[in-house]
Design an enzyme around this catalytic site. Structure first.
Site, PDB file in Angstrom:
ATOM      1  N   ASP A  87      11.150  18.836  25.622  1.00 38.54           N
ATOM      2  CA  ASP A  87      10.876  17.533  26.235  1.00 38.54           C
ATOM      3  C   ASP A  87      11.898  16.476  25.834  1.00 38.54           C
ATOM      4  O   ASP A  87      12.088  15.499  26.560  1.00 38.54           O
ATOM      5  CB  ASP A  87       9.464  17.057  25.853  1.00 38.54           C
ATOM      6  CG  ASP A  87       8.411  17.977  26.431  1.00 38.54           C
ATOM      7  OD1 ASP A  87       8.500  18.276  27.629  1.00 38.54           O
ATOM      8  OD2 ASP A  87       7.525  18.415  25.681  1.00 38.54           O
TER       9      ASP A  87
ATOM     10  N   HIS B 214       1.427  17.701  24.385  1.00 34.42           N
ATOM     11  CA  HIS B 214       1.864  18.850  25.203  1.00 34.42           C
ATOM     12  C   HIS B 214       2.854  18.297  26.239  1.00 34.42           C
ATOM     13  O   HIS B 214       3.856  17.677  25.891  1.00 34.42           O
ATOM     14  CB  HIS B 214       0.609  19.509  25.795  1.00 34.42           C
ATOM     15  CG  HIS B 214       0.822  20.805  26.502  1.00 34.42           C
ATOM     16  ND1 HIS B 214       1.968  21.546  26.431  1.00 34.42           N
ATOM     17  CD2 HIS B 214      -0.026  21.529  27.321  1.00 34.42           C
ATOM     18  CE1 HIS B 214       1.841  22.655  27.164  1.00 34.42           C
ATOM     19  NE2 HIS B 214       0.642  22.660  27.712  1.00 34.42           N
TER      20      HIS B 214
ATOM     21  N   HIS C  33       7.145  21.746  17.016  1.00 31.34           N
ATOM     22  CA  HIS C  33       6.565  22.760  17.886  1.00 31.34           C
ATOM     23  C   HIS C  33       5.700  23.677  17.053  1.00 31.34           C
ATOM     24  O   HIS C  33       6.075  24.034  15.938  1.00 31.34           O
ATOM     25  CB  HIS C  33       7.666  23.578  18.576  1.00 31.34           C
ATOM     26  CG  HIS C  33       7.173  24.270  19.792  1.00 31.34           C
ATOM     27  ND1 HIS C  33       6.505  25.457  19.741  1.00 31.34           N
ATOM     28  CD2 HIS C  33       7.211  23.905  21.104  1.00 31.34           C
ATOM     29  CE1 HIS C  33       6.168  25.812  20.967  1.00 31.34           C
ATOM     30  NE2 HIS C  33       6.577  24.893  21.811  1.00 31.34           N
TER      31      HIS C  33
END
Ligand code: COA
Length: 379
Positions: free
Chosen positions: A314, A224, A263
């Site tokens: 990210d 995460h 994802h």
């Protein structure tokens, strides 16, 4: 109940757990809306404080409402002595997500603990967490460096003040804007793991501080929020563009996951990546350091070519934060100080029409059996 009802849905994939009016993730259009507004437009056209207001209160603020909201935020940034002591006494070598989690837990003992019907008090506690979390992250950064925390400055925006509290100076407006936009991109994203965690905690009618503390724990993991730190560890290990392709091929051959890719919801691509890449590239240009981008481009090409898996937020956020001068253990705490807006909005939404979250399990252990006498028990 039929057999389908007893089939475990690993990772809750495909399960719609509740309704929400806070954000809409639209994977087929690679779009993300915060209360109806496209996140790319919010990142470009609004300051993070406006986006925080939108998430917490439901609409973009009129100028006078924004002034009242930012005044409150600016004048509630300071930490009490006890919270500062918690940060000071964190063990050497601690991870800043752990000290943030503990500081939020400690500080929230002093927050009012309103019942689910007291929306105004919940909002006030949410806005206090929003005001204080950046100060916790920055103070912890300074303390980890053996330096004294820098007091917050009420004359600066949230993003400017964060730089000031970390580095005792504020960079130029382009760099501040890149950071501010990253906070908007990180602020909210449907029922992701940490938000779901916060809603589960809230659903037992526990308090806001407990929900946010638990959410920080969930965000820390590398699958995460911890991925932005892990991306930087990977880019640092790769070291130079000419090593990037072989590094990725080797990692995939070892069946390792490449951090910053994949994802659960987006299979075509993450809606936030194009905006984050634009700001990453501007920061690289302004700082004259393009090494991370050169490595990133090869990693991205290779993962796409080999696995067809696109990058997530990210991936460009990690190197952007490095270029802005932050050390990599701080990347996920920065994510947390943005996502607290989404968490608090979700806790309030959960409480506005609450039902305790209590799923079922599909039992696969031994069939019912008698308890054997002590002498017959396995060693
Ligand atoms: N690198 C390499 N392979 C990946 C991958 C990655 N980053 N992400 C997914 N895959 C592969 C898996 O190995 C799996 O392959 P298999 O079917 O051959 O076993 C397949 O894609 C499905 O992945 P899975 O882990 O089941 O997807 P998920 O929906 O459960 O997990 C993530 C989603 C985000 C947790 C996962 O993509 C991941 O671990 N990414 C890296 C961490 C990261 O960047 N997290 C931040 C998310 S915003």
């Amino acid at each position: 109940m039929n057999a389908e009802m007893f089939r475990a849905r690993k990772g809750l994939e495909g399960v719609i757990f509740d309704e929400t009016a806070i954000s809409d993730v639209i994977p087929e259009r690679q779009t993300l809306l915060y209360r109806g507004y496209p996140v790319a437009a919010l990142a470009e056209q609004c300051r993070f404080e406006e986006v925080a207001y939108l998430l917490l209160r439901g609409e973009l603020p009129a100028p006078e409402s924004l002034t009242a909201f930012t005044d409150f935020e600016r004048h509630n940034r300071s930490l009490d002595d006890g919270t500062l002591r918690v940060l000071r006494e964190s063990p050497a070598g601690h991870h800043p997500m752990d000290s943030l989690r503990t500081a939020v837990s400690f500080m929230s003992m002093s927050l009012p603990s309103p019942g689910p019907e007291d929306h105004a008090a919940l909002l006030r506690s949410s806005e206090l967490l929003f005001a204080k979390m950046p100060t916790m992250v920055a103070a912890d950064y300074r303390l980890r460096q053996g330096k004294a925390p820098v007091p917050p400055r009420p004359d600066l925006s949230l993003a400017e003040n964060f730089f000031s509290m970390c580095f005792e100076q504020v960079p130029g407006p382009d760099l501040v804007k890149a950071f501010d936009a990253s906070l908007t991109l990180y602020a909210e994203h449907g029922f992701n793991a940490s938000t779901f965690t916060a809603r589960v905690v809230a659903s037992s009618l526990s308090d806001l501080g407990s929900a946010v503390t638990a959410a920080i724990g969930s965000l820390k993991g590398p699958l995460h929020g911890g991925a932005n730190e892990a991306v930087m560890a990977m880019l640092t290990e790769i070291e130079s563009p000419d090593r990037a392709r072989d590094w990725v091929l080797g990692a995939l051959a070892d069946r390792r996951k490449i951090m910053g890719f994949g994802h659960r919801v987006y299979r075509l691509g993450d809606s936030r990546v194009p905006t984050m890449k634009t700001y990453r590239d501007r920061v690289a240009q302004a700082t004259g350091d393009s090494r991370w981008i050169a490595i990133s481009d090869i990693v991205e090409q290779t993962v796409l070519e080999q696995k067809g898996i696109p990058a997530n937020l990210d991936f460009p956020a990690g190197p952007t934060y490095a270029l802005l001068g932050f050390d990599s253990p701080m990347f996920t705490p920065i994510f947390a100080m943005a996502r607290v807006t989404g968490w608090c909005a979700h806790v309030m939404e959960q409480l506005s029409s609450n039902r305790i979250v209590r799923p079922l399990s599909a039992y696969v252990g031994p069939q019912e059996r008698p308890v054997p006498p002590p002498r017959d028990r396995p060693a």
